[in-house]
Each structure stands twice: as structure tokens, then as C-alpha cells.
Design an enzyme around this catalytic site. Structure first.
Site, PDB file in Angstrom:
ATOM      1  CD  GLU A   1      -3.057  -1.034   2.198  1.00 31.54           C
ATOM      2  OE1 GLU A   1      -4.087  -1.703   2.040  1.00 31.54           O
ATOM      3  OE2 GLU A   1      -2.862  -0.310   3.195  1.00 31.54           O
TER       4      GLU A   1
ATOM      5  CD  GLU B   1      -3.614  -5.747   3.885  1.00 38.02           C
ATOM      6  OE1 GLU B   1      -4.521  -4.972   4.247  1.00 38.02           O
ATOM      7  OE2 GLU B   1      -2.405  -5.490   4.037  1.00 38.02           O
TER       8      GLU B   1
END
Length: 457
Positions: A173, A370
Site C-alpha cells: 500500500e 488483503e
């Protein structure tokens, strides 16, 4: 008296589909001064008054560094085929560059061996937000040298673990590090640069590309990245809302996907704002990957900012400043997690299909690196419903032609949830933070049964 309806069995996934769970070092390891580990930006950030909402820190976290064998046993009993964890950069290279800390690598040596003995494939992420503070003091991801130091660190990890690790992740991320860490100051390192944070995006992506090169040089053949993505919904058909949503989508989705997948930035004016020899860097950033990781949690409804800020919503619990040229809005009509995030499984299908349509054959196989939710309690039926719905949405995307090879739940256990501290619980396993006792939740047992059923073929 009526009983709860029994949900239909989940659709069948391919036999070679990878089932896993995820964690990250700064959220679970603790032991921040043990084994020669240096301080990270999150250690320093959490020590500043008012930065963490509940006033906590991650000096102990879930104690995974000392209890990893217990956690590996939980993975083995769960029946997952893979475990995505992160290697702490400051544990391996305490100052971010220079000497490698052998004791730090020893810990991951032991963890990898324990996972393999349990029949669980190790999937290390090389950067999950814990930049060594010594590098941040010299500019962090705002300076080019950090990308080069990251590649040297990746090489050191691969040299030690590469004989037993088959699948690698470079970054986790980078969008959040850029926006929340450097743009808004709500995450470590706590800078408030707004659009002047863009160099952090470019240098993280460059670090990704250089790390891919380092891993390939060590013989790695299964490399991906874990980017956060979600559909951007437009608040209305007005010109102002459409433009705002387009800019938001460019900055949070396309800015991080297209350099990796297409070898170019999505906007020439944006690329002109980035430092260094951008065209040459894109040759490094855009080299082919073996798979593309997507972290998905929710869609975002975006419109133009109101004159008085009305209608703006929190971005993951963080209020965006009114001077930004877009404003997330509340998504109504859907259930919400305890974090206040809307639960929209069908948006995962939308996201994946849109990626296939946008990138075509430049999109490698996808892995959901995720997906999860925050709910309280051990009888966490809401989490079961969340996972059930998202797995069905994932299967629908696969039926529509998207090549998805795996799914990782966030997270194995409750943990330090960044600026929220310990107020949010994303785990399949409950952690008592006073005693560190682990207790599998109902969702853990549900997923165990799902995996057993899938394995029956």
C-alpha cells in the site's frame, strides 16, 4: 422458535487456489528493542502525544516475536496454505542502510522454517510501512536514495531466505504511505505536505522496481506487489463531481497501478511533477510481475468539496482537509463494520472486472492480498457474513473471466491498528492485550471448515 438460515455452500474454487491470511511486522511483532532492531517511523510516531487515538504503542503489540511458534500452530490448525507476513526493515538493517543485522535475519529464518514444517508457504512482504527512522531523518521516501537502500535490504533478505521462500511481495500500500503518512500527517512519519508528497509515491514505486531486480538476481520467480484499490463511485452526474471523482481515482488507484502494469503514469502533467529521470525510472518500475496483489476493503463515493465542507466523509477514519479538490461522501444503504466502513462485496467484483477491462493482457494473474473487517467479539458472525459475501463476489469475478489465483484474509489476529491503536479488531483470532492470550473466534472456525470443504474437491 426459529433457527438461523443455513447459507448455501460456497462455490468451488480451483484446486491450486492459494488460501492464506496476512499480518505485518509493526502490528504484531513487538520486541522493538530486541535482537538489534533499530527504531522505525512508527515507533517514533506513536511516541508523540496525540498521534495514536487510544494513546497506545506497538512496543509489545501481540508479542509475536516471542510467540511466533504459537502463531504458526494457529495457522496449521486453520489449514491455510500460505501466510503473508512482513519483514521489518529496521530489524534487518537497523539504520536503513549499511550493516545487516544477522540476529534480525535469524528471527525470520526461524519463522520460515517453522512455517514450512507446518505445511504453510511463507509469503514475506519486504515493506509494510516501517521505514527505519534513521532513513526518515535523511528525507525518507521523499529522497531517491531510500529506494536504493530498500533494494539493498531486499537483496540481503533474499540472500538469507531465498532458498525457502517461493513467493515475494515488495511493497504494501504505497498509496496510504504517500497520502496518510506524507500528505496528511495522520500516519507515520506524520508529514503534512499535501500534493508535495508525490515524490514519496514515485520513490516507493522505484524502490519496488529496484527490489524486483534484486530478487530476480537472487533467482526469485514469483514476485508481486500489494496495492490498495477500490472502485471510485461518483456522487452525482455533475461536471464538478465527475472531475473530483476522476482525480481521486487517478491519485488513489491509477497512480500506483499504471506505472507497475503499463510502465507509465496516468497523466503527463502529474508525471512532470515527479523528481528524477522519470522516463528511465519507469523502465525499472514497469518490468513484468508474476502476479498483481490487490488489498480491497470498500468502494469510495466521491464528489466535489462543498463550500462549507458539508458532505465530506472520513477516509478510513481520517477527515480530509477541505483544501483538497475532492471529498469522499457517506455511502448509504449498506451495513457497516465497527470501523464504520460500508460492507459492499459486489464492489470487489466490480473492481476486478474493471481492472481486466482497463489493463487487458497487461494485467498478470491477481491475488487478493488483503480483505477483512473490524468487528468486536469472539462470536463474530458479522465477520463470517463479510468473508462469505466477499468470497462469493470474488468467485463471480473469476466466473466473469478475471484470473484470480489466491485470497488472503486480513488478519490472522487482532493487532495494533496504526493510528487507531488497539480500538479495532480485524483478527480471526482474538488477542487479550493484557495477557496476550490467543482465542480463535467463530470466524476462524468457519474459515477452517471452508478450507476443509474446498480441499475435498
Amino acid at each position: 422458535m426459529t433457527s438461523e438460515p443455513v447459507p448455501a455452500p460456497l462455490p468451488r474454487f480451483p484446486r491450486d487456489f492459494v488460501w492464506g491470511v496476512s499480518t505485518s511486522a509493526p502490528q504484531i511483532e513487538g520486541a522493538v528493542a530486541d535482537g538489534g532492531r533499530g527504531p522505525s517511523v512508527w515507533d517514533v510516531f506513536a511516541a508523540r502525544e496525540g498521534r495514536i487515538k487510544d494513546g497506545s504503542h506497538a512496543r509489545v503489540a501481540t508479542g509475536h516475536y516471542h510467540r511466533y511458534r504459537e502463531d504458526v500452530e494457529l495457522l496449521e490448525r486453520l489449514g491455510v496454505g500460505a501466510y503473508r507476513f512482513s519483514v521489518a526493515w529496521p530489524r534487518v538493517v537497523p539504520d536503513g542502510d549499511g550493516a545487516v543485522n544477522a540476529a534480525g535475519l535469524d528471527f525470520y529464518d526461524r519463522l520460515v522454517d517453522a512455517l514450512l514444517a507446518a505445511g504453510v508457504a511463507p509469503v514475506p512482504t519486504l515493506f509494510h510501512w516501517d521505514t527505519p527512522q534513521a532513513l526518515e531523518d535523511r528525507g525518507g521516501w521523499l529522497v531517491r536514495e531510500t529506494a536504493e537502500h530498500f533494494a539493498a535490504y531486499a537483496d540481503a533478505v533474499a540472500a538469507r531466505l531465498g532458498d525457502r521462500v517461493a513467493r515475494w511481495i515488495t511493497l504494501n500500500e504505497p498509496a496510504e504511505v504517500t497520502l496518510l503518512g506524507y500528505g496528511l500527517g495522520q500516519h507515520a512519519p506524520g508529514r503534512q505536505l499535501l500534493f508535495d508528497a508525490l515524490p514519496a509515491a514515485h520513490h516507493q514505486l522505484l524502490g519496488h522496481g529496484l527490489a524486483v531486480q534484486a530478487l530476480r538476481a537472487r533467482g526469485a520467480t514469483n514476485i508481486g506487489i500489494a496495492n490498495s484499490h477500490g472502485p471510485t463511485w461518483t456522487a452525482s452526474g455533475s461536471e464538478a463531481d465527475t472531475a473530483a471523482a476522476g482525480l481521486y481515482d487517478l491519485l488513489l488507484n491509477r497512480l500506483f497501478a499504471e506505472p507497475v502494469l503499463l510502465g507509465r503514469y496516468p497523466d503527463e502533467e502529474l508525471a512532470a511533477l515527479l523528481p528524477g529521470p522519470v522516463a528511465d525510472d519507469l523502465q525499472v518500475i514497469g518490468q513484468p510481475l508474476d502476479w498483481y496483489g490487490i488489498n480491497y476493503y470498500q468502494p469510495t463515493l466521491v464528489g466535489a468539496p462543498g463550500a462549507d465542507g458539508a458532505g465530506a466523509a472520513d477516509f478510513g477514519g481520517i477527515r480530509l482537509p477541505p483544501e483538497l479538490p475532492f471529498a469522499p461522501r457517506e455511502i448509504e444503504g449498506y451495513p457497516r463494520t465497527d470501523f464504520g466502513w460500508p460492507v459492499v462485496p459486489e464492489a470487489l467484483t466490480e473492481l476486478l472486472v474493471s481492472f481486466r477491462e482497463r489493463y487487458g493482457d497487461r494485467l498478470p494473474p491477481v491475488v487478493i492480498t488483503e480483505n477483512g473487517c473490524s468487528y468486536e467479539g469472539i462470536e463474530d458472525r458479522e465477520r463470517i457474513a463479510f468473508l462469505d459475501g466477499h468470497l462469493r463476489a470474488l468467485h463471480a469475478a473469476m466466473a466473469a473471466g478475471v484470473d484470480v489465483r489466491g485470497y488472503f484474509v486480513w488478519s490472522l489476529m487482532d493487532n495494533f491498528e496504526w493510528a487507531e491503536g488497539y480500538a479495532r479488531r480485524f483478527g480471526l483470532v482474538h488477542v487479550d492485550y493484557a495477557t496476550l492470550e490467543r482465542t480463535p473466534k467463530a470466524s476462524y472456525h468457519w474459515l477452517r471448515d471452508v478450507l476443509r470443504e474446498q480441499a475435498r474437491g
